[in-house]
Design a protein around this motif. Sequence first.
Motif, PDB file in Angstrom:
ATOM      1  N   ASP A  77     -10.393  -3.269   2.158  1.00 21.64           N
ATOM      2  CA  ASP A  77     -10.810  -2.039   1.282  1.00 21.64           C
ATOM      3  C   ASP A  77     -10.131  -1.025   1.216  1.00 21.64           C
ATOM      4  O   ASP A  77      -9.358  -0.766   2.311  1.00 21.64           O
ATOM      5  N   ALA A  78     -10.014  -0.294   0.155  1.00 19.44           N
ATOM      6  CA  ALA A  78      -9.120   0.914   0.016  1.00 19.44           C
ATOM      7  C   ALA A  78      -9.304   1.920   1.021  1.00 19.44           C
ATOM      8  O   ALA A  78      -8.465   2.552   1.263  1.00 19.44           O
ATOM      9  N   ALA A  79     -10.583   2.269   1.464  1.00 18.34           N
ATOM     10  CA  ALA A  79     -10.773   3.291   2.404  1.00 18.34           C
ATOM     11  C   ALA A  79     -10.146   2.906   3.740  1.00 18.34           C
ATOM     12  O   ALA A  79      -9.466   3.776   4.388  1.00 18.34           O
ATOM     13  N   ALA A  80     -10.200   1.434   4.292  1.00 18.01           N
ATOM     14  CA  ALA A  80      -9.546   1.227   5.496  1.00 18.01           C
ATOM     15  C   ALA A  80      -8.172   1.371   5.182  1.00 18.01           C
ATOM     16  O   ALA A  80      -7.455   1.716   6.240  1.00 18.01           O
ATOM     17  N   LEU A  81      -7.582   0.954   4.186  1.00 17.73           N
ATOM     18  CA  LEU A  81      -6.020   1.045   3.950  1.00 17.73           C
ATOM     19  C   LEU A  81      -5.582   2.511   4.050  1.00 17.73           C
ATOM     20  O   LEU A  81      -4.596   2.988   4.683  1.00 17.73           O
ATOM     21  N   GLU A  82      -6.409   3.330   3.425  1.00 13.87           N
ATOM     22  CA  GLU A  82      -6.208   5.057   3.553  1.00 13.87           C
ATOM     23  C   GLU A  82      -6.096   5.122   4.957  1.00 13.87           C
ATOM     24  O   GLU A  82      -5.172   6.292   5.106  1.00 13.87           O
TER      25      GLU A  82
ATOM     26  N   LEU B 142       2.089  -1.226   2.349  1.00 11.81           N
ATOM     27  CA  LEU B 142       2.388  -1.946   1.328  1.00 11.81           C
ATOM     28  C   LEU B 142       1.092  -2.357   0.181  1.00 11.81           C
ATOM     29  O   LEU B 142      -0.222  -2.307   0.770  1.00 11.81           O
ATOM     30  N   ASP B 143       1.319  -2.578  -0.870  1.00 17.46           N
ATOM     31  CA  ASP B 143       0.100  -2.894  -1.686  1.00 17.46           C
ATOM     32  C   ASP B 143       0.047  -4.479  -1.663  1.00 17.46           C
ATOM     33  O   ASP B 143       0.498  -5.149  -0.962  1.00 17.46           O
ATOM     34  N   SER B 144      -1.157  -4.907  -2.405  1.00 13.77           N
ATOM     35  CA  SER B 144      -1.351  -6.291  -2.118  1.00 13.77           C
ATOM     36  C   SER B 144      -0.274  -7.129  -2.521  1.00 13.77           C
ATOM     37  O   SER B 144      -0.007  -8.142  -1.892  1.00 13.77           O
ATOM     38  N   ALA B 145       0.391  -6.949  -3.546  1.00 13.10           N
ATOM     39  CA  ALA B 145       1.302  -7.903  -4.129  1.00 13.10           C
ATOM     40  C   ALA B 145       2.532  -7.816  -3.030  1.00 13.10           C
ATOM     41  O   ALA B 145       2.999  -9.062  -2.749  1.00 13.10           O
ATOM     42  N   ALA B 146       3.048  -6.777  -2.486  1.00 11.13           N
ATOM     43  CA  ALA B 146       3.896  -6.508  -1.567  1.00 11.13           C
ATOM     44  C   ALA B 146       3.611  -7.369  -0.247  1.00 11.13           C
ATOM     45  O   ALA B 146       4.665  -7.846   0.361  1.00 11.13           O
ATOM     46  N   CYS B 147       2.524  -7.326   0.055  1.00 11.88           N
ATOM     47  CA  CYS B 147       2.167  -8.053   1.394  1.00 11.88           C
ATOM     48  C   CYS B 147       2.295  -9.583   1.003  1.00 11.88           C
ATOM     49  O   CYS B 147       2.667 -10.207   1.870  1.00 11.88           O
ATOM     50  N   ILE B 148       2.066 -10.024  -0.174  1.00  8.63           N
ATOM     51  CA  ILE B 148       2.101 -11.484  -0.586  1.00  8.63           C
ATOM     52  C   ILE B 148       3.616 -11.805  -0.478  1.00  8.63           C
ATOM     53  O   ILE B 148       3.925 -13.031  -0.251  1.00  8.63           O
ATOM     54  N   ASN B 149       4.397 -10.981  -0.928  1.00  8.62           N
ATOM     55  CA  ASN B 149       5.738 -11.143  -1.054  1.00  8.62           C
ATOM     56  C   ASN B 149       6.301 -11.187   0.332  1.00  8.62           C
ATOM     57  O   ASN B 149       7.312 -11.976   0.526  1.00  8.62           O
TER      58      ASN B 149
END
Length: 432
Positions: free
Chosen positions: A144-149, A172-179
């Motif tokens: 969730d976005a709050a935890a990431l922040e 990282l954002d989600s796409a960068a995590c998968i990368n």
Amino acid sequence: MHVIVLGAGVVGITSAYYLARDGHQVTLVDRNPGAALEASYANGGQLSYSYVAPLADPGVWPKLVPWLLSPTSPVRFRPQLDPRQWRWCLQFLAACRGRCSAETTRHLLRLGHASRRLMHELLIREPGLDCAYAHSGKLVVYRDAAALENARRQVEFQQGLVADSDYRQEVLDSAACINREPALDGLRRKIVGGVHTPSEDSADCYRFSIGLLARMRAAAPENRCLFDTSIQGLRVRQGEIVGVETSAGLLQADAYLLASGCDSARLARPLGLALPIYPLKGYSLTAPISDPNAAPTLSVTDFQRKIVYARLDGQLRVAGIADIGGYSRAIAPQRLATLLAEARAAFPAAANYEQIEGWAGLRPATPSGRPILGHSPYRKLWLNVGHGALGFTLSLASGRALADLIGGQSPFVALDGFTLPGGPGKAGASAC
């Protein structure tokens, strides 16, 4: 000097290793038939030198009700008729303050990065140490976005605390995590981002402990291990420890190091030392990797689920959960089933989940998350206790520092924030 080390988990063994390296005679005592058979046996395998934010932080408060009510919660409270459990829980809630959490993080980072330096030195000194070590890096993913922040703010806070050229963390954002970790593709729609720390390691704690133990015993013929030996109590005379009562009789030495995990509080209690240690029961499963391309290469933590994943040679280790509910080491089938379901969802093709080895162990935790290190109020008695889920991570720095102190030297790393203040009856380094 002859030193008796009480407890043969990873913390006791690293202490014994450094003591033997310094030329001391060491006797290691443990109730189990061998070394590292309790909390050190099948833990998560992560060496999280930089990801040390304690469980006790302000984010706990909104999670309390779900944790108390859900049978699949990552943290579960099972009330006991034990005032020590309730006292620990109240102290834990008192530690869930921003200032306390920040102070604990600052101290743990110092100890964690000292352990990282020692690990890399150790691997050069002991090139044959077989422990599935990998300089894997770590990725903590958030749902969730709050935890990431909140994680972003924690990264910014920690960057101002660490003077280490090799240290960096990247949000990282989600796409960068998968990368970074393609094996996470099955969670693409469920994670919003993560924190990548390239400097983290992974290894098999049990194999690491057994390897160091062999080197401790080989350092001198008088170094020995007394297994299947229960520790009944410490004998005191005029403020000085003069022996250890065991099932093998009275053992005596020039110094005594308490490193008995969750049993440390029991052994200290008759001395009037109220060590604030209570077990957080954790679980793990280990499964053979069936598809290396589908298994994570990075060490991965699912923040919301409080579950960690580590590749240990040809096996996948999945660990997590914290049950606050007594001293039983029995495996609760539903908790192991929770781990298995999460592993199948995160990495469905990675391992043969029909051939798992399940395990449960008791992490010796203080309310704040800080271990208690250094001299006790009693002459000749030293403390290396209360590491919680960071026992493997912090063991080298803790062991090196205690060996230094016992030998009359300045410790390898400063222990302010970890020492036990005052005399008998004091609560210890857990307070903020």
